[in-house]
Write an enzyme that holds these catalytic residues in place. Structure first.
Site, mmCIF file in Angstrom:
data_model
loop_
_atom_site.group_PDB
_atom_site.id
_atom_site.type_symbol
_atom_site.label_atom_id
_atom_site.label_comp_id
_atom_site.label_asym_id
_atom_site.label_seq_id
_atom_site.Cartn_x
_atom_site.Cartn_y
_atom_site.Cartn_z
ATOM 1 N N TRP A 201 0.726 -1.316 -0.306
ATOM 2 C CA TRP A 201 -0.054 0.153 0.154
ATOM 3 C C TRP A 201 0.998 1.721 0.266
ATOM 4 O O TRP A 201 1.646 1.723 1.327
ATOM 5 C CB TRP A 201 -1.070 0.424 0.888
ATOM 6 C CG TRP A 201 -2.366 -0.887 1.301
ATOM 7 C CD1 TRP A 201 -3.496 -0.480 1.019
ATOM 8 C CD2 TRP A 201 -1.597 -2.234 0.983
ATOM 9 N NE1 TRP A 201 -4.012 -1.263 1.577
ATOM 10 C CE2 TRP A 201 -3.709 -2.938 1.102
ATOM 11 C CE3 TRP A 201 -1.200 -3.640 1.014
ATOM 12 C CZ2 TRP A 201 -4.216 -3.646 1.234
ATOM 13 C CZ3 TRP A 201 -2.033 -4.498 1.040
ATOM 14 C CH2 TRP A 201 -2.875 -4.922 1.104
ATOM 15 N N ILE A 238 1.566 -3.382 -6.362
ATOM 16 C CA ILE A 238 1.625 -1.459 -5.298
ATOM 17 C C ILE A 238 0.073 -1.941 -5.811
ATOM 18 O O ILE A 238 -0.481 -1.516 -6.613
ATOM 19 C CB ILE A 238 2.702 -0.818 -6.435
ATOM 20 C CG1 ILE A 238 3.526 -1.181 -6.842
ATOM 21 C CG2 ILE A 238 2.468 0.278 -6.327
ATOM 22 C CD1 ILE A 238 4.807 -1.064 -5.166
ATOM 23 N N LYS A 239 -0.308 -1.061 -4.577
ATOM 24 C CA LYS A 239 -1.343 -0.598 -4.464
ATOM 25 C C LYS A 239 -1.256 1.013 -4.625
ATOM 26 O O LYS A 239 -0.554 1.288 -3.234
ATOM 27 C CB LYS A 239 -2.024 -0.893 -3.218
ATOM 28 C CG LYS A 239 -4.209 -0.692 -3.156
ATOM 29 C CD LYS A 239 -4.341 -0.755 -1.356
ATOM 30 C CE LYS A 239 -5.302 0.015 -1.583
ATOM 31 N NZ LYS A 239 -6.231 -0.025 0.233
ATOM 32 N N GLN A 240 -2.010 1.602 -5.736
ATOM 33 C CA GLN A 240 -1.943 2.646 -4.481
ATOM 34 C C GLN A 240 -3.486 3.311 -4.867
ATOM 35 O O GLN A 240 -4.136 3.258 -5.730
ATOM 36 C CB GLN A 240 -0.773 3.733 -5.942
ATOM 37 C CG GLN A 240 -0.782 4.807 -5.727
ATOM 38 C CD GLN A 240 0.007 5.546 -4.996
ATOM 39 O OE1 GLN A 240 -1.165 6.172 -3.767
ATOM 40 N NE2 GLN A 240 0.650 5.866 -4.838
#
Length: 352
Positions: A201, A238-240
């Site tokens: 995150w 990737i969490k964005q």
């Protein structure tokens, strides 16, 4: 959900989002999702056969299995936002079994939640849907409120729970970011040693990231660099948060930038802003999944479809959506999850 349904959900933004075909960054520069993504990208990396197997489990489960796209149900808000504020709208989710059931019946690739939630259901469900253990969280009982990410357990314990992957948050730009980067980098190294995949995150948090009442915590340049740091510590995914503006570096006058970042590599179009985020994920070698954001009620379905379309058209890998799904009746949550999955399954919604 059909393409016409997607158009209808987007309303007057349909033409702008679905018809956009002049991105600043051509898709040929990116590694985009495909059914052979793990073979094409991760099989060439330092990831062990066990990690490749874990990644394959994530990419090949649920309604999006084999597509190269991912739909994850994340429910760690019981700690991040207090259980009462998160679950008051739908108290069945105080019982973590209902979280897992929503992910399964909603056709998700995986469920991400806490050590405690997964520990109680490990033997019943770890072999039925990939578990992602969120290993660090904020805590909200300190007064005055502070924002930090603290480890709530060990990577080895996540492995013992049968986890396919671990997830962690770094508040890049915060006063605690240096410690968090070191902690998470070490945790991800251990996770890879044990054969688990890693999801970060990649959030930016700093009260000084505001200029003239404009908040740049979700600016494309700022979040893009956070993504780049996340892939550098070997996050597989990737969490964005979706970028909503740009120019944080220049407005606040910090870090380093180049004028071409804002002229040749991006524009104010949502797909361009998101594509710059994808570019910073090592040109898409680590998949970008955008956050579904908070629940706002009646607009949730349209907002989720919009985010999915932007992410997919930018070259992203999927959506990680929680509150919009679990803060409503169970069956409606399933419909919402299926709706965003339909965007990724639609051949008519293409990469720009």
């Amino acid at each position: 959900m059909t393409y016409k349904d997607i158009e209808q959900a987007l309303g007057n933004e349909a033409e702008s989002l679905l018809g956009f075909n002049s991105p600043k960054i051509p898709k040929d520069l990116l590694h985009t999702p495909s059914p052979t993504f793990i073979d094409d990208i991760f099989a060439q990396s330092n990831r062990s056969p066990q990690v490749l197997r874990s990644l394959s489990s994530l990419y090949n489960h649920g309604r999006l299995a084999g597509s190269g796209y991912i739909s994850i149900l994340p429910v760690d808000q019981g700690i991040e936002h207090t259980a009462g504020s998160a679950f008051a709208a739908n108290p069945i989710y105080f019982d973590p079994e209902n979280i897992i059931k929503l992910a399964i019946e909603g056709g998700c690739n995986a469920v991400a939640t806490t050590f405690g939630g997964l520990a109680f259901l490990s033997r019943k469900y770890a072999h039925k849907i990939p578990f992602i253990v969120k290993i660090n969280h904020n805590e909200l009982l300190t007064y005055p409120t502070k924002y930090d990410q603290i480890m709530y357990g060990s990577v080895d314990d996540a492995w013992n729970l049968g986890a396919t992957a671990v997830g962690a948050t770094i508040y890049f730009g915060s006063e605690n970011s240096n410690r968090q980067i070191v902690e998470v980098a070490k945790a991800f190294e251990r996770a890879h040693q044990l054969g688990m995949a890693t999801i970060l995150w990649c959030y930016t948090r700093n009260s000084d990231y505001t200029k003239d009442s404009v908040n740049y915590e979700t600016a494309a340049d700022v979040t893009g660099q956070a993504n780049h740091l996340g892939v550098t510590i070997q996050a597989d995914i990737i969490k964005q948060k979706l970028a909503v503006n740009n120019g944080g570096f220049t407005a606040i006058k910090f870090a380093k930038s180049d004028p071409k970042m804002y002229s040749e590599l991006s524009s104010d179009h949502p797909v361009d802003l998101c594509r710059y985020q994808v570019l910073n994920c090592y040109a898409g070698r680590a998949g970008l999944i955008n956050s579904g954001g908070e629940s706002k009620g009646a607009s949730d379905f349209a907002d989720a479809i919009k985010t999915s379309v932007i992410n997919k058209r930018a070259g992203g890998t999927g959506l990680i959506l929680g509150r919009k799904a679990f803060q409503r009746p169970f069956e409606e949550g399933i419909q919402l999850l299926n709706g965003i999955q339909d965007v990724y399954l639609s051949k008519e919604v293409t990469i720009a």
